[in-house]
Design an enzyme around this catalytic site. Sequence first.
Site, PDB file in Angstrom:
ATOM      1  N   HIS A   1     -66.133  66.150  20.343  1.00 29.35           N
ATOM      2  CA  HIS A   1     -65.001  66.025  19.387  1.00 29.35           C
ATOM      3  C   HIS A   1     -64.660  64.061  19.509  1.00 29.35           C
ATOM      4  O   HIS A   1     -64.430  63.898  20.278  1.00 29.35           O
ATOM      5  CB  HIS A   1     -64.163  66.282  18.905  1.00 29.35           C
ATOM      6  CG  HIS A   1     -65.381  68.164  18.452  1.00 29.35           C
ATOM      7  ND1 HIS A   1     -65.022  68.487  17.582  1.00 29.35           N
ATOM      8  CD2 HIS A   1     -64.567  68.880  19.550  1.00 29.35           C
ATOM      9  CE1 HIS A   1     -65.808  70.227  17.058  1.00 29.35           C
ATOM     10  NE2 HIS A   1     -65.298  70.563  18.384  1.00 29.35           N
ATOM     11  N   LEU A   2     -65.048  63.193  18.655  1.00 27.72           N
ATOM     12  CA  LEU A   2     -65.218  62.077  18.976  1.00 27.72           C
ATOM     13  C   LEU A   2     -64.103  61.182  17.907  1.00 27.72           C
ATOM     14  O   LEU A   2     -63.633  60.452  17.856  1.00 27.72           O
ATOM     15  CB  LEU A   2     -66.403  60.789  18.991  1.00 27.72           C
ATOM     16  CG  LEU A   2     -67.348  61.582  20.310  1.00 27.72           C
ATOM     17  CD1 LEU A   2     -68.730  60.631  20.147  1.00 27.72           C
ATOM     18  CD2 LEU A   2     -66.217  61.684  21.520  1.00 27.72           C
ATOM     19  N   ARG A   3     -63.650  62.528  16.874  1.00 31.67           N
ATOM     20  CA  ARG A   3     -62.458  61.889  15.683  1.00 31.67           C
ATOM     21  C   ARG A   3     -62.700  60.801  15.571  1.00 31.67           C
ATOM     22  O   ARG A   3     -62.476  60.776  14.505  1.00 31.67           O
ATOM     23  CB  ARG A   3     -61.539  62.055  16.649  1.00 31.67           C
ATOM     24  CG  ARG A   3     -61.323  63.281  17.729  1.00 31.67           C
ATOM     25  CD  ARG A   3     -60.686  64.468  17.022  1.00 31.67           C
ATOM     26  NE  ARG A   3     -60.170  65.641  17.716  1.00 31.67           N
ATOM     27  CZ  ARG A   3     -60.468  66.145  17.061  1.00 31.67           C
ATOM     28  NH1 ARG A   3     -61.813  66.892  16.794  1.00 31.67           N
ATOM     29  NH2 ARG A   3     -60.712  67.882  17.925  1.00 31.67           N
TER      30      ARG A   3
ATOM     31  N   ASP B   1     -69.018  73.319  13.433  1.00 34.88           N
ATOM     32  CA  ASP B   1     -67.798  73.349  14.732  1.00 34.88           C
ATOM     33  C   ASP B   1     -66.425  73.059  13.997  1.00 34.88           C
ATOM     34  O   ASP B   1     -66.382  72.282  13.553  1.00 34.88           O
ATOM     35  CB  ASP B   1     -68.532  72.495  15.809  1.00 34.88           C
ATOM     36  CG  ASP B   1     -67.860  72.987  16.558  1.00 34.88           C
ATOM     37  OD1 ASP B   1     -67.346  74.664  16.962  1.00 34.88           O
ATOM     38  OD2 ASP B   1     -66.988  72.033  17.696  1.00 34.88           O
TER      39      ASP B   1
ATOM     40  N   HIS C   1     -70.771  78.260  16.362  1.00 36.40           N
ATOM     41  CA  HIS C   1     -68.786  78.678  16.040  1.00 36.40           C
ATOM     42  C   HIS C   1     -68.648  79.960  15.739  1.00 36.40           C
ATOM     43  O   HIS C   1     -69.280  80.203  14.656  1.00 36.40           O
ATOM     44  CB  HIS C   1     -67.916  77.364  16.230  1.00 36.40           C
ATOM     45  CG  HIS C   1     -66.480  77.657  15.409  1.00 36.40           C
ATOM     46  ND1 HIS C   1     -65.445  77.496  16.019  1.00 36.40           N
ATOM     47  CD2 HIS C   1     -65.629  78.675  14.974  1.00 36.40           C
ATOM     48  CE1 HIS C   1     -64.667  77.391  15.982  1.00 36.40           C
ATOM     49  NE2 HIS C   1     -64.423  78.587  15.083  1.00 36.40           N
TER      50      HIS C   1
ATOM     51  N   HIS D   1     -68.949  77.634  22.966  1.00 35.28           N
ATOM     52  CA  HIS D   1     -67.653  77.863  23.595  1.00 35.28           C
ATOM     53  C   HIS D   1     -67.429  79.738  23.878  1.00 35.28           C
ATOM     54  O   HIS D   1     -66.478  80.450  23.084  1.00 35.28           O
ATOM     55  CB  HIS D   1     -66.175  77.491  23.315  1.00 35.28           C
ATOM     56  CG  HIS D   1     -66.325  77.521  21.530  1.00 35.28           C
ATOM     57  ND1 HIS D   1     -66.824  78.301  21.097  1.00 35.28           N
ATOM     58  CD2 HIS D   1     -65.928  76.345  21.080  1.00 35.28           C
ATOM     59  CE1 HIS D   1     -66.288  78.636  19.459  1.00 35.28           C
ATOM     60  NE2 HIS D   1     -66.533  76.766  19.778  1.00 35.28           N
TER      61      HIS D   1
ATOM     62  N   ASN E   1     -59.376  76.602  20.584  1.00 38.88           N
ATOM     63  CA  ASN E   1     -59.534  78.066  19.448  1.00 38.88           C
ATOM     64  C   ASN E   1     -61.119  78.296  20.072  1.00 38.88           C
ATOM     65  O   ASN E   1     -61.965  77.770  19.685  1.00 38.88           O
ATOM     66  CB  ASN E   1     -59.976  78.364  18.643  1.00 38.88           C
ATOM     67  CG  ASN E   1     -60.322  78.651  17.652  1.00 38.88           C
ATOM     68  OD1 ASN E   1     -60.713  80.198  18.408  1.00 38.88           O
ATOM     69  ND2 ASN E   1     -60.898  79.045  16.302  1.00 38.88           N
TER      70      ASN E   1
ATOM     71  N   ASP F   1     -66.169  70.736  24.713  1.00 35.50           N
ATOM     72  CA  ASP F   1     -65.431  71.316  23.939  1.00 35.50           C
ATOM     73  C   ASP F   1     -64.569  70.055  23.861  1.00 35.50           C
ATOM     74  O   ASP F   1     -63.300  70.528  24.149  1.00 35.50           O
ATOM     75  CB  ASP F   1     -64.228  72.728  23.598  1.00 35.50           C
ATOM     76  CG  ASP F   1     -64.091  72.430  22.061  1.00 35.50           C
ATOM     77  OD1 ASP F   1     -64.221  72.135  21.345  1.00 35.50           O
ATOM     78  OD2 ASP F   1     -63.793  73.509  22.148  1.00 35.50           O
TER      79      ASP F   1
END
Lengths: 322, 441, 183
Positions: B65-67, B155, B182, B235, B281, B308
């Site tokens: 996740h690069l935001r 996800d 997910h 995950h 999570n 993740d």
Amino acid sequence: MTATVKFGKDLTGLEGLSVEQIATVLDVAEPFKEISERPIKKVPVLRGKTIVNLFYEPSTRTRVSFEFAEKRLSADTVNISGAGSSIVKGESLVDTARNLEAMRIDMVVIRHGSSGASQFLAERIPSNVINAGDGQHEHPTQGLLDMLTMRDQLGTLAGKKVCIVGDILHSRVARSNIWGLGKMGAELAVCGPPTLIPHGIEEMGVRVLKRIEEAIEWADVLNVLRLQLERMKAGYIPSLREYNRFFGLTVGKLEKAARDILILHPGPMNRGVEIDSQVADGPHSVILQQVTNGVAIRMAVLYLLAGGSPERAEAAKGGRRT
Amino acid sequence: MSRPIVLRGGRVIDPSCRRDERLDVLLIDGRVAELGRDLPAPDGGEDIDVAGLVVAPGLVDLHVHLREPGDEHKETITSGARAAVAGGFTSICAMPNTRPPIDDPAAVGFVRAEGERAGYARVYPVGAVSIGLKGEEMTEIGELVAAGAIAVTDDGRPVWDSGLARRTMEYTRAFDIPFFSHSEDLGLSGAGVMYEGSVSTALGLRGIPNAAEDVAVARECMIAELTGGQLHVLHVSTRGSVEVIRAAKARGVWVSAEVTPHHLALTDEAVRGYRTEAKMNPPLRSAADVQAVRDALVAGVIDCIATDHAPHHYEDKEREFDDAPFGVIGLETALGVSMRELVVGGRLDLIELIDRLSTRPARIARLPAGTLVEGSPADVVVIDPDERWVCDASRFLSLSRNTPFAGEELVGRVVMTLVGGRVVYDRRDDRKAAREGVEVT
Amino acid sequence: MQSQSNYIVMDERAVRRAIARMAREIVERNAGTAGLVLVGIHRRGVELAELLADEITKVEGQKIPLGTLDITLYRDDLSVIGPRPVIASSDIPQHIEGRSVVIVDDVCYTGRTVRAAMDHLADFGRPARIFLCVLVDRGGRELPIQPDFVGRHFDLTPAEDVAVLVPAEDGQLGVELRRTEPD
């Protein structure tokens, strides 16, 4: 002089207390009961200490009990409650903690809806922190006052069979009772609808009783928990009527008991739901004594935590008692 | 183009051709030009001595996740891609749950272009399954793929509508991309914040049962079987999921799975003390689950390791456990944690670990990576397999610090990372700078 | 290393003589036993107060009301010395309003215990008069407080300490001088 049992900076739960510490709190609470019976219900021992009662959740009973305890020990107290206070509103707990610290307070009594909130605060400020209930985690002073009340009636806790009845899943009172009573040697059981019994509870040394009739047959003490009415809306139980019929403590069920059973309830009660009025007001109920003991227990906890650091106590040993 | 480079004298480990021998590697024009013994020094090139070190294909992370866009204070595409190369990753797949989400071709193009501009790890966008990640209307998946998306996922949330999951796994077949699932049944996970068990009961925190994942993984496998689409389960964390995936693979279902380093290393005990850096999570599970996912990774039921990597700002994690966001970062600790947990105990050989961190994930997403055969992209990681080091979050290149491994000793460390034949990370630079600094003073 | 040597400086007979004398002094100062209340400070003061009361009863034929005080919660040094977990209840027999209260303790030293005891008494009412009776006065006062009735005075060096022994706590009645000496 009896050996002094040391206490940490905070009281966040009974899980972390030793048998000796719990016994000390219960013993120290005894003389504090007498203070509340005096015409002048006040001793100067916490004079000059500032205590903040930080209540994020509404709780008249616990807050008033703490406030009486603080005032009878001559502390200066300030109440901050979630509703309508700017210090709580929209401010993170860590910022609130820093603000309180900047006001140079000595102790914080915190009630919060999130499990772990009191520990969170305790790790971030040098003041003493007393947990007055955090989420579904613990309510240590309630656990202690329950134990004091049981001990008053039964003489000892060791070997006594205590069953906690009702919504165990969401109950901090249940957890504090389980930790505290377990350490003091009581036998423990829980009883309630399976939807309200948490996973892994057996690993805390507790047996699970399926029916309240079994609990009545087994127990010396029944600690009946309040059923939060929102549990019905959330689908844990189908109706209050059904709850009362199968899990409520009624006169009819209690009459079948072979021996006397002590009845406790942390309050406030939903009469006719988890407990019938005749039981709550009956001869085996010690519910009002719990309230009286609550003040003494909180005085004892405040007194023991306020006593300064063990190092200072150590250093002061050089000086003679006058 | 960059100068030619010879990596001289290293132990070349390439799972794609089961190679594990001492060789020199010549990189020219962004490609692996030649492997051999005693290669001549290239004209005008650089000769780098990597004797005693491992030379492997750059690591591939299917799940980061690069935001960016939206939460650039937590991570940007640039900072994330830079953290990736510090952790040995040369290809990373960026999840679409940004603000706004990556659910249209322009957004996909933005992520890809930002990744290229940054010039660290290769950044491969993963597109959203549904518009706004709402689980209702399918995105223009074909357009997303045309713009550079290598997979689709919602996800952060499951595709809760089984009908939409079915159509996704059918439709993606036309574009030869996997559906990243997910897998979570929201009715079972409810308002849970950690694994449901004795620790959650003691802490008074709401629990997430394993069944929340098991049920959802089972559903995905059934739908994959129904549709013939390519399913990749993100995950995996429970023994139940492992069994479901094992059975699906035995039936010939096109399914792959990943596990994170933290689910390989930690149990729910890490949450004690209300440690928000252990809140994620799926949650950290029981010791039996950790054992099951480790065994599954060794046996190949779980195909690969993915981080993740989920950056969160300090302030977001510095709060009550219930209110803290889910997620931990992992790019800079994945190799050290995986080696400590799997290679040190002898569960996996180094070549098998590189396989799960590079070759296999590259195949799942059809990325041009995971190999050092002649002609392949010169994405290389140089590893000191014996170095033991203490994880110091303050030195991370990621903008965030939310790791559950702070202060722990990890084993195996990235020395150098090359992408397209260019050195994009060299820890020896840091050390050299430090030495020179000492001489100056 | 240090060693400590103990000497009995008042034996049981000496203590009983002192108590008998103080009992007579108390009755004399109070002009009889009317309105007299003895209050012992936990723990050794309580036992001494009982001995005094017996003595007065023997001489005057009157039973004297007895009370006890635990001054732990009235000390001014909680944060210095830490909490003392053993707290006994205070037990004041009847209204002390308008009565003559004699506070009884074993040793008078800094005077802080006595100050705390007077604060504590005030929470039970307003006596007409408060007297202080101690078996040992060892000097070293930090407050303007002086005993009205004293068994014996001791001038102590810094290396010396004095302790009152009572049967219930120590198995004997007496006063012991404790001297710490370097080896």
